[in-house]
Design a protein around this motif. Sequence first.
Motif, short mmCIF file in Angstrom:
data_model
loop_
_atom_site.label_atom_id
_atom_site.label_comp_id
_atom_site.label_asym_id
_atom_site.label_seq_id
_atom_site.Cartn_x
_atom_site.Cartn_y
_atom_site.Cartn_z
N ALA A 1 50.61 56.14 68.80
CA ALA A 1 51.48 56.53 67.66
C ALA A 1 50.98 55.74 66.39
O ALA A 1 51.35 56.23 65.22
N GLU A 2 50.61 54.55 66.47
CA GLU A 2 50.22 53.77 65.48
C GLU A 2 48.88 54.36 64.77
O GLU A 2 48.83 54.79 63.37
N ILE A 3 48.20 54.99 65.69
CA ILE A 3 46.86 55.58 65.10
C ILE A 3 47.46 57.01 64.28
O ILE A 3 46.76 57.14 63.16
N LEU A 4 48.29 57.60 64.93
CA LEU A 4 48.52 58.95 64.32
C LEU A 4 49.46 58.61 62.75
O LEU A 4 49.05 59.07 62.12
N ALA A 5 50.44 57.66 62.85
CA ALA A 5 51.10 57.30 61.61
C ALA A 5 50.26 56.76 60.58
O ALA A 5 50.54 56.76 59.37
N SER A 6 48.92 56.55 60.93
CA SER A 6 47.96 55.72 59.80
C SER A 6 47.35 56.95 59.07
O SER A 6 46.72 56.59 58.10
N ILE A 7 47.50 58.24 59.48
CA ILE A 7 46.55 59.40 58.88
C ILE A 7 47.35 59.61 57.67
O ILE A 7 48.40 60.19 57.90
N THR A 8 46.36 59.77 56.74
CA THR A 8 47.18 60.30 55.40
C THR A 8 46.60 61.46 54.80
O THR A 8 47.38 62.18 54.02
#
Length: 241
Positions: free
Chosen positions: A72-79
């Motif tokens: 979830a942290e990896i996905l949330a970091s995608i901008t």
Amino acid sequence: MTFTFFEITFITATKSSPDEKLGLVYTVNPGGTVVEEVLPGGLLSKTNLKPGQEIANINGNLVAGLSRASVAEILASITTDICLEVWTPIQCTRDAVPTFLSEGGSSPVPLHKWKMIYDSVQNEMLPAVKATVDLSTYFDKAMRKFKGKQMIKGGLIGFGTESAHEQKIFTLTNHMASASNTATLCATNTLSTANAMLNAHGISAKLGFVSSVVPKVSDSLPSDSILRTPSDIGFYSTVNM
């Protein structure tokens, strides 16, 4: 123990704004992140991502063995851009070349080459991996018994005073390391065979892994360790790459 071949595809998309939703519902397992649902209106609904597929890599991050919170942290970091390495199971037998190997490259893979790949997996890689998995299962049981019935408790244990069960644990640890090395070598040989057969046809192969987390045994270590065992082989097209 069963073995699965996979077709590997690479899915890319770009967010129209940093806060655009991906629309991905997923679960995590030792092999990666499994797609449960692709929500309508999300960024990924505009791609070919489908439920049941397994995401092995997100923007260069290997996700096998990661916790749900880490994914979830990896996905949330995608901008902006997202690139997913997606594995889809292939239904196949020894006597018929999988459709992807017939149509996905620059030329069809002949049956005799497919049989060499299939036999290498079944006769070399799979037995070595199974031996590692079986030994790991036995080791886990032995460790639980050791913790529950420890014969020597407290105090200092000198050389030669280990209990029989402690000596068994030490021996099993050594056997597990050797089995793991053997599995890796056999899987690497199988992968080399596959690529030797496939590269002329515009297709390459890579290994898939199952992962397990080993808690750190010392405060001096930065974090838990992730152990990865070869488990599958995936094929991807190199045409137009």
